[in-house]
Design an enzyme around this catalytic site. Structure first.
Site, PDB file in Angstrom:
ATOM      1  CD  GLU A 118      -3.120   0.775   2.069  1.00  0.00           C
ATOM      2  OE1 GLU A 118      -4.010   0.080   1.548  1.00  0.00           O
ATOM      3  OE2 GLU A 118      -3.172   1.188   3.248  1.00  0.00           O
TER       4      GLU A 118
ATOM      5  CE  LYS B 157      -2.385   3.523   6.399  1.00  0.00           C
ATOM      6  NZ  LYS B 157      -2.655   2.318   7.212  1.00  0.00           N
TER       7      LYS B 157
ATOM      8  CE  LYS C  59      -7.635  -0.272   1.927  1.00  0.00           C
ATOM      9  NZ  LYS C  59      -6.985   0.382   3.044  1.00  0.00           N
TER      10      LYS C  59
ATOM     11  CD  GLU D 157     -11.601  -2.670   5.106  1.00  0.00           C
ATOM     12  OE1 GLU D 157     -10.590  -2.509   4.399  1.00  0.00           O
ATOM     13  OE2 GLU D 157     -12.028  -1.801   5.878  1.00  0.00           O
TER      14      GLU D 157
ATOM     15  CG  ASN E 288      -9.080  -3.373   8.244  1.00  0.00           C
ATOM     16  OD1 ASN E 288      -8.128  -3.498   9.019  1.00  0.00           O
ATOM     17  ND2 ASN E 288      -9.234  -2.334   7.469  1.00  0.00           N
TER      18      ASN E 288
ATOM     19  CD  GLU F  74      -8.592  -5.344   3.936  1.00  0.00           C
ATOM     20  OE1 GLU F  74      -9.326  -5.731   3.012  1.00  0.00           O
ATOM     21  OE2 GLU F  74      -8.852  -4.320   4.602  1.00  0.00           O
ATOM     22  CB  SER F  75      -4.951  -3.610   9.174  1.00  0.00           C
ATOM     23  OG  SER F  75      -5.662  -2.839   8.265  1.00  0.00           O
TER      24      SER F  75
HETATM   25  O1  LIG Z   1      -5.042   3.022   8.941  1.00  0.00           O
HETATM   26  C1  LIG Z   1      -5.893   3.632   9.626  1.00  0.00           C
HETATM   27  O2  LIG Z   1      -5.601   4.326  10.611  1.00  0.00           O
HETATM   28  C2  LIG Z   1      -7.353   3.575   9.263  1.00  0.00           C
HETATM   29  C3  LIG Z   1      -8.264   4.299  10.000  1.00  0.00           C
HETATM   30  C4  LIG Z   1      -9.600   4.290   9.651  1.00  0.00           C
HETATM   31  C5  LIG Z   1     -10.046   3.565   8.573  1.00  0.00           C
HETATM   32  C6  LIG Z   1      -9.136   2.822   7.823  1.00  0.00           C
HETATM   33  C7  LIG Z   1      -7.805   2.827   8.161  1.00  0.00           C
HETATM   34  N1  LIG Z   1      -6.878   2.128   7.422  1.00  0.00           N
HETATM   35  C8  LIG Z   1      -7.160   1.583   6.148  1.00  0.00           C
HETATM   36  C9  LIG Z   1      -6.565   0.265   5.939  1.00  0.00           C
HETATM   37  O3  LIG Z   1      -7.311  -0.650   5.763  1.00  0.00           O
HETATM   38  C10 LIG Z   1      -5.077   0.115   5.957  1.00  0.00           C
HETATM   39  O4  LIG Z   1      -4.510   1.204   5.310  1.00  0.00           O
HETATM   40  C11 LIG Z   1      -4.545  -1.154   5.298  1.00  0.00           C
HETATM   41  O5  LIG Z   1      -5.229  -2.294   5.694  1.00  0.00           O
HETATM   42  C12 LIG Z   1      -3.058  -1.322   5.677  1.00  0.00           C
HETATM   43  O6  LIG Z   1      -2.933  -1.364   7.080  1.00  0.00           O
HETATM   44  P1  LIG Z   1      -1.523  -1.209   7.809  1.00  0.00           P
HETATM   45  O7  LIG Z   1      -0.593  -2.222   7.215  1.00  0.00           O
HETATM   46  O8  LIG Z   1      -1.776  -1.488   9.251  1.00  0.00           O
HETATM   47  O9  LIG Z   1      -1.046   0.171   7.530  1.00  0.00           O
END
Ligand SMILES: O=C(O)c1ccccc1NCC(=O)[C@H](O)[C@H](O)COP(=O)(O)O
Length: 267
Positions: free
Chosen positions: A57, A59, A119, A168, A189, A219-220
């Site tokens: 991503e 970001k 995204k 998601e 997520n 995800e995340s």
């Molecule tokens: O990333 C956030 O803080 C967030 C807050 C509110 C809604 C969505 C959010 N993130 C979007 C995502 O799903 C992430 O960018 C993506 O899954 C990657 O996650 P990470 O590897 O933890 O940065």
């Protein structure tokens, strides 16, 4: 009011303003001129057969972490992801909460051959056309942000535009609510949108409940190879990673670690 409520409220204003500048008819016409899609879900499935399928991503920041990367060059990051072995890219295009731009996706599309996920927070069919016109190969639909009928309609309309949908969910209720939407990929997520806490156990709990004909994406909150292996064991077939890549001086090096490769060779 949750962060998602605030994002959606702002998104409504943004979409109204975008429609004022370029209406749906114009976006439809841009879609007709757009290049063929690159097959986002197919690229993930193929990679998952032989290795680890990572959606890397682009970001710059987020509501939970603020600015993640000060020296943010989206094209250089996308190129590093391609070099590092990502299967696909995710490009955050929300400006106000994630420091993104739709223009980043357009620019990356011209320079990188990998399939791209837009995204963002899709709340209006207008954004589907806008995404396809900008060069997206896939869009995110967030169950928490949409009614069941919208999920079904947007999924069908995205498919007509040849966009792959990553749907998601955060919990069982969102999964049940999305049951009528025909989508190729479901993302779980791990981030709680109220507390921002990430917990890989969320994926472990929900993965066995996903329909078998959808590609399961975790995800995340994925930070190391052990996290990936833990969720591979739980049944995930692809992984969406942002922050841990963005914090690395050379994101390609972190990708090698997450992929379990050493600059291209599986270890
Ligand atoms: O990333 C956030 O803080 C967030 C807050 C509110 C809604 C969505 C959010 N993130 C979007 C995502 O799903 C992430 O960018 C993506 O899954 C990657 O996650 P990470 O590897 O933890 O940065």
């Amino acid at each position: 009011m949750t962060i998602l409520d605030r994002i959606i409220e702002r998104k409504r204003e943004e979409v109204a303003s975008a429609r004022g500048q370029s209406d749906l008819r114009e976006q439809r016409s841009r879609c007709r001129d757009a290049e063929p899609v690159r097959g986002f879900a197919a690229a993930l499935s193929v990679r998952a057969e032989t290795g680890t399928a990572i959606i890397a991503e682009v970001k710059k920041g987020s509501p939970s972490k603020g600015v993640i990367r000060e020296d943010f060059d989206p094209l250089a990051i996308a190129a590093a992801y391609e070099r590092g072995g990502a299967a696909c890219l995710s490009v955050l295009t929300d400006r106000d909460f994630f420091h993104g731009e739709l223009a980043y996706l357009e620019q990356i599309r011209r320079q990188v051959a990998l399939p791209l996920l837009r995204k963002d927070f899709i709340i209006d069919r207008y954004q589907l056309y806008q995404s396809r016109a900008a060069g997206a190969d896939a869009v995110l639909l967030i169950a928490a942000a949409l009614e069941p009928a919208q999920l079904e309609d947007f999924a069908a309309e995205a498919a007509e535009l040849e966009l792959d949908v990553l749907l998601e969910v955060h919990d069982e209720a969102e999964l049940a609510k999305s049951a009528g939407a025909a989508v190729p990929m479901i993302g779980i997520n791990n981030r709680d949108l109220k507390t921002f806490h990430t917990d890989l156990a969320v994926s472990e709990r929900l993965l066995p409940l996903l329909p078998r004909d959808c590609l399961p994406v975790a995800e995340s909150g994925l930070h190391c190879r052990d996290d990936i292996e833990r969720l591979l064991r739980a049944g995930a077939r692809a992984f969406l990673v942002g922050e841990s890549l963005m914090r690395e001086a050379d994101p390609a090096v972190k990708l090698y670690e997450l992929l379990g490769t050493n600059g291209g060779t599986h270890v």
